[in-house]
Design a protein around this motif. Structure first.
Motif, PDB file in Angstrom:
ATOM      1  N   GLN A  93     -37.886   4.818 -41.398  1.00  0.00           N
ATOM      2  CA  GLN A  93     -36.866   5.181 -40.475  1.00  0.00           C
ATOM      3  C   GLN A  93     -36.342   6.490 -40.014  1.00  0.00           C
ATOM      4  OE1 GLN A  93     -35.878   2.041 -39.127  1.00  0.00           O
ATOM      5  NE2 GLN A  93     -34.051   3.046 -37.974  1.00  0.00           N
ATOM      6  N   VAL A 144     -39.432   7.678 -38.042  1.00  0.00           N
ATOM      7  CA  VAL A 144     -38.920   6.696 -36.308  1.00  0.00           C
ATOM      8  C   VAL A 144     -37.868   7.275 -35.823  1.00  0.00           C
ATOM      9  CG1 VAL A 144     -38.766   4.494 -36.042  1.00  0.00           C
ATOM     10  CG2 VAL A 144     -40.419   4.470 -36.809  1.00  0.00           C
ATOM     11  N   LEU A 145     -37.676   7.681 -35.894  1.00  0.00           N
ATOM     12  CA  LEU A 145     -35.922   7.938 -35.636  1.00  0.00           C
ATOM     13  C   LEU A 145     -36.608   9.240 -35.245  1.00  0.00           C
ATOM     14  CD1 LEU A 145     -33.390   6.434 -37.296  1.00  0.00           C
ATOM     15  CD2 LEU A 145     -33.786   6.319 -35.053  1.00  0.00           C
ATOM     16  N   LYS A 146     -37.561  10.190 -35.294  1.00  0.00           N
ATOM     17  CA  LYS A 146     -38.256  11.013 -34.961  1.00  0.00           C
ATOM     18  C   LYS A 146     -37.553  12.692 -35.283  1.00  0.00           C
ATOM     19  CE  LYS A 146     -39.432  12.290 -30.561  1.00  0.00           C
ATOM     20  NZ  LYS A 146     -39.934  11.550 -29.200  1.00  0.00           N
ATOM     21  N   ASP A 149     -34.268  12.540 -35.927  1.00  0.00           N
ATOM     22  CA  ASP A 149     -32.709  13.017 -35.194  1.00  0.00           C
ATOM     23  C   ASP A 149     -32.180  12.633 -36.314  1.00  0.00           C
ATOM     24  OD1 ASP A 149     -30.153  11.634 -32.823  1.00  0.00           O
ATOM     25  OD2 ASP A 149     -31.303  13.620 -32.322  1.00  0.00           O
ATOM     26  N   GLU A 170     -28.100  12.469 -35.542  1.00  0.00           N
ATOM     27  CA  GLU A 170     -27.217  11.743 -34.681  1.00  0.00           C
ATOM     28  C   GLU A 170     -28.100  10.574 -34.994  1.00  0.00           C
ATOM     29  OE1 GLU A 170     -25.627  12.882 -31.150  1.00  0.00           O
ATOM     30  OE2 GLU A 170     -25.226  10.712 -30.908  1.00  0.00           O
ATOM     31  N   LEU A 171     -28.706  10.175 -34.329  1.00  0.00           N
ATOM     32  CA  LEU A 171     -29.542   8.660 -34.927  1.00  0.00           C
ATOM     33  C   LEU A 171     -29.335   7.765 -36.375  1.00  0.00           C
ATOM     34  CD1 LEU A 171     -32.187   9.128 -32.098  1.00  0.00           C
ATOM     35  CD2 LEU A 171     -30.006   7.227 -31.943  1.00  0.00           C
ATOM     36  N   ASP A 192     -25.943   7.506 -37.317  1.00  0.00           N
ATOM     37  CA  ASP A 192     -25.484   6.067 -37.017  1.00  0.00           C
ATOM     38  C   ASP A 192     -26.193   4.985 -38.102  1.00  0.00           C
ATOM     39  OD1 ASP A 192     -25.090   7.157 -33.617  1.00  0.00           O
ATOM     40  OD2 ASP A 192     -23.845   7.580 -34.939  1.00  0.00           O
ATOM     41  N   TRP A 193     -27.249   5.164 -38.442  1.00  0.00           N
ATOM     42  CA  TRP A 193     -28.452   4.035 -39.170  1.00  0.00           C
ATOM     43  C   TRP A 193     -27.790   4.577 -39.446  1.00  0.00           C
ATOM     44  CZ3 TRP A 193     -31.669   4.062 -42.799  1.00  0.00           C
ATOM     45  CH2 TRP A 193     -32.325   3.035 -43.137  1.00  0.00           C
ATOM     46  N   ASP A 231     -24.637   2.420 -39.910  1.00  0.00           N
ATOM     47  CA  ASP A 231     -24.525   1.165 -39.453  1.00  0.00           C
ATOM     48  C   ASP A 231     -25.335   0.171 -40.399  1.00  0.00           C
ATOM     49  OD1 ASP A 231     -25.458   1.884 -36.113  1.00  0.00           O
ATOM     50  OD2 ASP A 231     -23.185   1.604 -37.239  1.00  0.00           O
TER      51      ASP A 231
END
Lengths: 90, 430
Positions: free
Chosen positions: A49, A52-54, A56, A58-59, A62-63, A66
């Motif tokens: 994961q 896949v979010l490269k 990043d 911040e992403l 957030d993931w 969540d």
């Protein structure tokens, strides 16, 4: 250099192999169980994961928030752990 | 995840997957795209029947899509007037939208989709919100930051007072809303200083009074800095005619005062102008400065002229008694600088206090004697060789050589002398 926990050091020291998701820094029993319920039962799935979010920040944070409800510190620890592992082994 | 999209723009593979996801029987493999589209429209888009019912809407939507690249759908959010809801977009459109905002998105798969949608929403809100509320929001934010930074220092000491000051500052902010940021520091400090002396009147407990006195001391020292700058600004900026008398004082003040309030001077000038507008004080202060003993007081911290017409000074120093000359002196902490720092040598002097050059010379001198001997010996041998070379041309060389060898055998080397007569004389003795 910011202080890293023993868990972080242990994780980054070697390829993760089949380590459980609770071996990640910042992921304890509670968060680990939540992740496993969502299907992220191994550390490499979370790594997937992350990639896949490269990678990043911040992403990924957030993931994490969540998915398992991690707080800011836990998010940061997990991100740092994975990032360093990738720098070393990927 | 159901999202609205025009089936005609999807690939056949995509349509197939969507139909499978919704448990719809697939048409024969060789069927045309239109068949898939119809099935898609029937089954999946029935959920949003209100939008996709008419062909006209589709045509307008297609036209709009060609220009903007997005579907025209219902507006969920009133703020998003131009862009549709990110959840309505396809993966490609979502990626395009993110790219327009400067975000290079990774693969948009099931697990990443919500994240990218949220990100797009945030970007849309920012782009819409910035246009309207840009300046105000930033000003407000910066004021809040300034207040918080100022009050954080106080909160370390007294949380109660800091909160009260915060309340005061919030009220003050409304008054200062229109003005520049430059007012921020000085007014905050002045209001904070105002708050501190006011606490002197209500000491609830001994500890509180102690803290208050400490803070008042600190505030006084700080206020002296500020008001020093105020009077300096007033003296230099306001009256050109009296500058002859004032500059020596101001210059020494500048040299004494730290550069801490140099950043505040630009705001302090504004304060001074305000003070002038309230009451005509600057005339009196400058005159007092001129009449006072400038030379003596310049070395110390700057004086604080006070008058009844200046409410700020009264608030800051309610306890000080007015002097006849209107001059107030506050002692200043000594400046810690290089002058007070003792000189420390990184290495200790050797006992003989000899520099390395002299040591080398001494070593050389030790050898000098031996060098002299070596040079003499060298010249001695050179002379012998020279004589031999000269005498080679003569016929008596062989005889001389024989005599030489003879003399060496008998008399030894010590009797050997450079002169040929000497050797001959020696050899003749044999």
């Amino acid at each position: 250099m910011s202080s890293t926990s023993q868990k972080h050091k242990d994780f980054v020291a070697e390829p993760m192999g089949e380590k459980p998701v609770m071996a990640l820094a910042g992921i304890g029993e509670v968060l680990g169980k939540r992740l496993e319920e969502k299907g992220f039962d191994k550390a490499y799935v979370v790594l997937g994961q992350f990639l896949v979010l490269k990678k990043d920040e911040e992403l990924f944070r957030d993931w994490l928030k969540d998915t398992c409800g991690a707080n800011a510190k836990q998010q940061g620890d997990c991100y740092g752990c994975l990032k360093e592992w990738c720098d070393a082994f990927l | 995840m159901p999202f609205v999209e025009d089936p005609a723009h999807l690939s056949i593979a995509r349509l197939k997957s969507d139909l499978l996801a919704h448990n719809v029987a697939l048409p024969p493999a060789a069927s045309k795209k239109e068949v898939y589209v119809e099935l898609h429209l029937k089954n999946i888009d029935q959920k949003n029947a209100a939008e996709f019912s008419s062909d006209d809407e589709e045509e307008t939507r297609e036209a709009a899509r060609e220009s903007s690249g997005f579907e025209h759908s219902r507006d969920k959010d009133p703020e998003v007037t131009q862009m549709p809801d990110p959840s309505d977009l396809t993966d490609e459109y979502l990626r395009e939208a993110l790219l327009k905002h400067g975000v290079k998105a990774g693969p948009i798969v099931a697990s990443t989709r919500t994240l990218y949608e949220n990100k797009l929403r945030k970007l849309l809100l920012h782009s819409n919100g910035d246009d309207e509320l840009y300046s105000d929001s930033e000003e407000e934010q910066e004021k809040r930051d300034d207040i918080e930074s100022a009050c954080s220092v106080l909160e370390e000491q007294k949380p109660e007072e800091a909160k009260k000051i915060k309340g005061e500052n919030d009220k003050a902010d409304l008054h200062f809303h229109r003005r520049d940021y430059s007012y921020q520091q000085c007014f905050l400090l002045s209001s904070r200083l105002r708050a501190h002396p006011s606490r002197n009147e209500k000491p609830s407990s001994k500890s509180l009074s102690k803290n208050v006195t400490k803070s008042s001391e600190r505030s006084k020292s700080k206020s002296s800095h500020i008001l020093a700058g105020v009077s300096k600004a007033s003296s230099t900026g306001q009256h050109s005619g009296l500058r002859s008398g004032v500059p020596p004082a101001s210059k020494t003040v500048v040299s004494n005062d730290s550069s801490s309030f140099s950043s505040q001077t630009f705001s302090i000038t504004q304060m001074v102008q305000e003070m002038e507008s309230r009451g005509s004080l600057s005339d009196c202060t400058v005159k007092e400065l001129n009449s006072s003993r400038v030379g003596e007081h310049c070395s110390r911290s700057y004086r604080l002229p006070q008058e009844s017409g200046k409410p700020i000074l009264k608030d800051l120093f309610p306890d000080t008694k007015p002097t006849t000359t209107g001059i107030y002196v506050t002692p200043r902490r000594p400046i810690k600088g290089a002058a007070q720092r003792p000189v420390q040598y990184s290495y200790s002097y050797p006992d003989t206090l000899v520099s390395p050059v002299t040591l080398e010379r001494r070593e050389v001198e030790r050898r000098l004697v031996s060098i002299h001997i070596q040079i003499l010996f060298f010249f001695f041998v050179a002379c012998i060789l020279f004589y031999i070379y000269v005498n080679v041309q003569d016929s008596t060389v062989l005889a001389l050589l024989d005599s030489f060898s003879h003399c060496f055998d008998k008399e030894g080397w010590a009797f050997l002398q450079p002169g040929t007569e000497g050797t001959q004389a020696v050899c003749k003795q044999d």
